[in-house]
Design a protein around this motif. Structure first.
Motif, PDB file in Angstrom:
ATOM      1  N   SER A  53       3.410  -0.595  -1.046  1.00 56.21           N
ATOM      2  CA  SER A  53       3.958   0.647  -1.600  1.00 56.21           C
ATOM      3  C   SER A  53       5.374   0.902  -1.103  1.00 56.21           C
ATOM      4  CB  SER A  53       3.046   1.813  -1.218  1.00 56.21           C
ATOM      5  OG  SER A  53       3.560   3.023  -1.672  1.00 56.21           O
ATOM      6  N   PHE A  54       5.599   0.628   0.172  1.00 57.03           N
ATOM      7  CA  PHE A  54       6.910   0.820   0.775  1.00 57.03           C
ATOM      8  C   PHE A  54       7.943  -0.113   0.146  1.00 57.03           C
ATOM      9  CE2 PHE A  54       9.861   0.244   4.450  1.00 57.03           C
ATOM     10  CZ  PHE A  54      10.281   1.556   4.542  1.00 57.03           C
ATOM     11  N   ALA A  55       7.575  -1.378  -0.044  1.00 54.60           N
ATOM     12  CA  ALA A  55       8.489  -2.342  -0.670  1.00 54.60           C
ATOM     13  C   ALA A  55       8.750  -1.970  -2.126  1.00 54.60           C
ATOM     14  CB  ALA A  55       7.914  -3.746  -0.570  1.00 54.60           C
ATOM     15  N   ALA A  56       7.725  -1.509  -2.821  1.00 54.77           N
ATOM     16  CA  ALA A  56       7.893  -1.127  -4.221  1.00 54.77           C
ATOM     17  C   ALA A  56       8.777   0.110  -4.368  1.00 54.77           C
ATOM     18  CB  ALA A  56       6.533  -0.884  -4.857  1.00 54.77           C
ATOM     19  N   SER A  57       8.807   0.964  -3.351  1.00 57.50           N
ATOM     20  CA  SER A  57       9.622   2.180  -3.431  1.00 57.50           C
ATOM     21  C   SER A  57      11.117   1.871  -3.466  1.00 57.50           C
ATOM     22  CB  SER A  57       9.311   3.111  -2.256  1.00 57.50           C
ATOM     23  OG  SER A  57       9.821   2.588  -1.052  1.00 57.50           O
ATOM     24  N   PHE A  58      11.516   0.693  -3.009  1.00 57.14           N
ATOM     25  CA  PHE A  58      12.921   0.306  -3.074  1.00 57.14           C
ATOM     26  C   PHE A  58      13.341  -0.034  -4.498  1.00 57.14           C
ATOM     27  CE2 PHE A  58      12.110  -0.717   1.443  1.00 57.14           C
ATOM     28  CZ  PHE A  58      13.104   0.065   2.003  1.00 57.14           C
ATOM     29  N   PHE A  59      12.382  -0.410  -5.326  1.00 57.40           N
ATOM     30  CA  PHE A  59      12.698  -0.865  -6.677  1.00 57.40           C
ATOM     31  C   PHE A  59      12.316   0.146  -7.752  1.00 57.40           C
ATOM     32  CE2 PHE A  59      11.618  -4.633  -4.084  1.00 57.40           C
ATOM     33  CZ  PHE A  59      12.890  -5.162  -3.999  1.00 57.40           C
ATOM     34  N   THR A  60      11.196   0.803  -7.582  1.00 59.95           N
ATOM     35  CA  THR A  60      10.729   1.738  -8.597  1.00 59.95           C
ATOM     36  C   THR A  60       9.877   2.827  -7.948  1.00 59.95           C
ATOM     37  OG1 THR A  60       9.525   1.949 -10.684  1.00 59.95           O
ATOM     38  CG2 THR A  60       8.676   0.353  -9.118  1.00 59.95           C
ATOM     39  N   SER A  61       9.765   3.930  -8.628  1.00 60.86           N
ATOM     40  CA  SER A  61       8.897   5.009  -8.171  1.00 60.86           C
ATOM     41  C   SER A  61       7.879   5.244  -9.276  1.00 60.86           C
ATOM     42  CB  SER A  61       9.716   6.271  -7.913  1.00 60.86           C
ATOM     43  OG  SER A  61       8.864   7.309  -7.529  1.00 60.86           O
ATOM     44  N   ASN A  62       6.671   4.759  -9.048  1.00 60.08           N
ATOM     45  CA  ASN A  62       5.669   4.804 -10.096  1.00 60.08           C
ATOM     46  C   ASN A  62       4.345   5.279  -9.514  1.00 60.08           C
ATOM     47  OD1 ASN A  62       4.021   4.327 -12.301  1.00 60.08           O
ATOM     48  ND2 ASN A  62       4.972   2.360 -12.781  1.00 60.08           N
ATOM     49  N   LEU A  63       3.680   6.165 -10.227  1.00 59.26           N
ATOM     50  CA  LEU A  63       2.390   6.685  -9.787  1.00 59.26           C
ATOM     51  C   LEU A  63       1.323   5.591  -9.793  1.00 59.26           C
ATOM     52  CD1 LEU A  63       0.764   9.184  -8.962  1.00 59.26           C
ATOM     53  CD2 LEU A  63       0.315   9.579 -11.377  1.00 59.26           C
ATOM     54  N   TRP A  64       1.467   4.628 -10.676  1.00 55.03           N
ATOM     55  CA  TRP A  64       0.472   3.547 -10.766  1.00 55.03           C
ATOM     56  C   TRP A  64       0.486   2.671  -9.519  1.00 55.03           C
ATOM     57  CZ3 TRP A  64      -3.151   4.426 -13.995  1.00 55.03           C
ATOM     58  CH2 TRP A  64      -2.889   5.134 -15.157  1.00 55.03           C
ATOM     59  N   ILE A  65       1.631   2.513  -8.911  1.00 54.80           N
ATOM     60  CA  ILE A  65       1.707   1.725  -7.677  1.00 54.80           C
ATOM     61  C   ILE A  65       0.939   2.430  -6.567  1.00 54.80           C
ATOM     62  CG2 ILE A  65       3.273   0.885  -5.880  1.00 54.80           C
ATOM     63  CD1 ILE A  65       5.302   0.380  -8.135  1.00 54.80           C
ATOM     64  N   THR A  66       1.081   3.739  -6.493  1.00 51.72           N
ATOM     65  CA  THR A  66       0.344   4.511  -5.496  1.00 51.72           C
ATOM     66  C   THR A  66      -1.156   4.411  -5.726  1.00 51.72           C
ATOM     67  OG1 THR A  66       2.207   6.046  -5.358  1.00 51.72           O
ATOM     68  CG2 THR A  66       0.105   6.798  -4.457  1.00 51.72           C
ATOM     69  N   ALA A  67      -1.574   4.518  -6.976  1.00 50.77           N
ATOM     70  CA  ALA A  67      -2.999   4.412  -7.295  1.00 50.77           C
ATOM     71  C   ALA A  67      -3.526   3.009  -6.973  1.00 50.77           C
ATOM     72  CB  ALA A  67      -3.233   4.740  -8.764  1.00 50.77           C
ATOM     73  N   ALA A  68      -2.748   1.994  -7.299  1.00 53.90           N
ATOM     74  CA  ALA A  68      -3.174   0.617  -7.034  1.00 53.90           C
ATOM     75  C   ALA A  68      -3.280   0.349  -5.531  1.00 53.90           C
ATOM     76  CB  ALA A  68      -2.205  -0.367  -7.680  1.00 53.90           C
ATOM     77  N   THR A  69      -2.339   0.854  -4.766  1.00 53.54           N
ATOM     78  CA  THR A  69      -2.408   0.635  -3.319  1.00 53.54           C
ATOM     79  C   THR A  69      -3.559   1.425  -2.689  1.00 53.54           C
ATOM     80  OG1 THR A  69      -0.710   2.326  -2.934  1.00 53.54           O
ATOM     81  CG2 THR A  69       0.021   0.027  -3.047  1.00 53.54           C
ATOM     82  N   SER A  70      -3.868   2.584  -3.246  1.00 54.04           N
ATOM     83  CA  SER A  70      -5.030   3.338  -2.752  1.00 54.04           C
ATOM     84  C   SER A  70      -6.323   2.581  -3.040  1.00 54.04           C
ATOM     85  CB  SER A  70      -5.087   4.725  -3.394  1.00 54.04           C
ATOM     86  OG  SER A  70      -3.981   5.492  -3.000  1.00 54.04           O
ATOM     87  N   LEU A  71      -6.429   2.016  -4.229  1.00 54.20           N
ATOM     88  CA  LEU A  71      -7.611   1.211  -4.559  1.00 54.20           C
ATOM     89  C   LEU A  71      -7.693  -0.035  -3.680  1.00 54.20           C
ATOM     90  CD1 LEU A  71      -7.715   1.486  -8.453  1.00 54.20           C
ATOM     91  CD2 LEU A  71      -9.277   2.519  -6.799  1.00 54.20           C
ATOM     92  N   LEU A  72      -6.555  -0.620  -3.372  1.00 54.74           N
ATOM     93  CA  LEU A  72      -6.538  -1.780  -2.480  1.00 54.74           C
ATOM     94  C   LEU A  72      -7.022  -1.391  -1.081  1.00 54.74           C
ATOM     95  CD1 LEU A  72      -5.810  -4.773  -2.075  1.00 54.74           C
ATOM     96  CD2 LEU A  72      -3.488  -4.032  -1.517  1.00 54.74           C
ATOM     97  N   THR A  73      -6.630  -0.231  -0.614  1.00 52.27           N
ATOM     98  CA  THR A  73      -7.095   0.251   0.685  1.00 52.27           C
ATOM     99  C   THR A  73      -8.605   0.459   0.670  1.00 52.27           C
ATOM    100  OG1 THR A  73      -4.990   1.368   1.067  1.00 52.27           O
ATOM    101  CG2 THR A  73      -6.848   2.067   2.418  1.00 52.27           C
ATOM    102  N   ILE A  74      -9.110   1.061  -0.398  1.00 54.36           N
ATOM    103  CA  ILE A  74     -10.556   1.279  -0.501  1.00 54.36           C
ATOM    104  C   ILE A  74     -11.295  -0.060  -0.566  1.00 54.36           C
ATOM    105  CG2 ILE A  74     -12.380   2.213  -1.995  1.00 54.36           C
ATOM    106  CD1 ILE A  74     -10.392   4.517  -2.638  1.00 54.36           C
ATOM    107  N   MET A  75     -10.715  -1.046  -1.246  1.00 56.34           N
ATOM    108  CA  MET A  75     -11.327  -2.369  -1.295  1.00 56.34           C
ATOM    109  C   MET A  75     -11.372  -2.995   0.104  1.00 56.34           C
ATOM    110  SD  MET A  75     -10.240  -5.793  -3.364  1.00 56.34           S
ATOM    111  CE  MET A  75      -9.009  -6.245  -2.159  1.00 56.34           C
ATOM    112  N   TYR A  76     -10.269  -2.887   0.851  1.00 56.92           N
ATOM    113  CA  TYR A  76     -10.248  -3.385   2.226  1.00 56.92           C
ATOM    114  C   TYR A  76     -11.319  -2.691   3.077  1.00 56.92           C
ATOM    115  CZ  TYR A  76      -6.152  -6.438   2.660  1.00 56.92           C
ATOM    116  OH  TYR A  76      -5.282  -7.483   2.601  1.00 56.92           O
TER     117      TYR A  76
END
Length: 172
Positions: free
Chosen positions: A130-153
């Motif tokens: 999410s931090f690396a993606a914030s340098f290139f784009t600001s998208n709600l889908w990235i936040t949702a995807a990283t949250s799902l990745l955390t839940i998967m972990y």
């Protein structure tokens, strides 16, 4: 485990993420603060280098910032560290509540303090993405995807927690 071993475990090893539940809280807090400090330094460098680009269009603002530069940067660094720390601890705590629910669903034994430690490691890779993606784009889908990745972990790590003992039957 040293900080580098914790970092390596947080990236690819759900079994070790589950094993950190038995580490002392001081070791985990040291890891979290080191991670937050790393993110703060990178953000501060981005702020310091990007400030000139922002102020080029406004002449008065550029002159004002040059006058208070000695005051602006230290306070910006402290404020950035404090807000990043608060945000990261709240995020870890919220994911620990999700992990408690996963413990009940998977019928595993554990307490909030255990899943908080596991969550502290489980949020590392999604936070970096999410931090690396914030340098290139600001998208709600990235936040949702990283949250799902955390839940998967967390789901994978909780699979290594000990199982609950079978329920005892009451004799009438």
């Amino acid at each position: 485990m040293n900080l580098f071993q914790l970092f390596k475990a947080s990236l690819l090893e759900p079994k070790k993420q589950a094993a950190v539940r038995i580490l002392t809280i001081g070791k985990i807090l040291r890891y979290v603060f080191a991670f937050v400090l790393f993110m703060t330094i990178i953000s501060f460098i981005q702020l310091a280098t990007g400030l000139d680009d922002v102020t080029n269009g406004v002449e008065g603002l550029l002159q004002y910032i040059e006058e208070i530069e000695w005051l602006l940067y230290p306070f910006a660094l402290i404020f950035l560290f404090v807000t990043t720390t608060i945000y990261h601890f709240v995020k870890i705590s919220l994911f620990a509540f999700v992990a408690l629910a996963l413990l009940n669903v998977k019928k595993r034994r554990g307490e909030y303090r255990h899943v908080w430690r596991t969550s502290a490691l489980s949020v590392t890779l999604p936070t970096l993405i999410s931090f690396a993606a914030s340098f290139f784009t600001s998208n709600l889908w990235i936040t949702a995807a990283t949250s799902l990745l955390t839940i998967m972990y967390l789901y994978l790590a909780i699979g290594y927690y000990p199982k609950m003992p079978p329920a005892k039957k009451k004799n009438a």
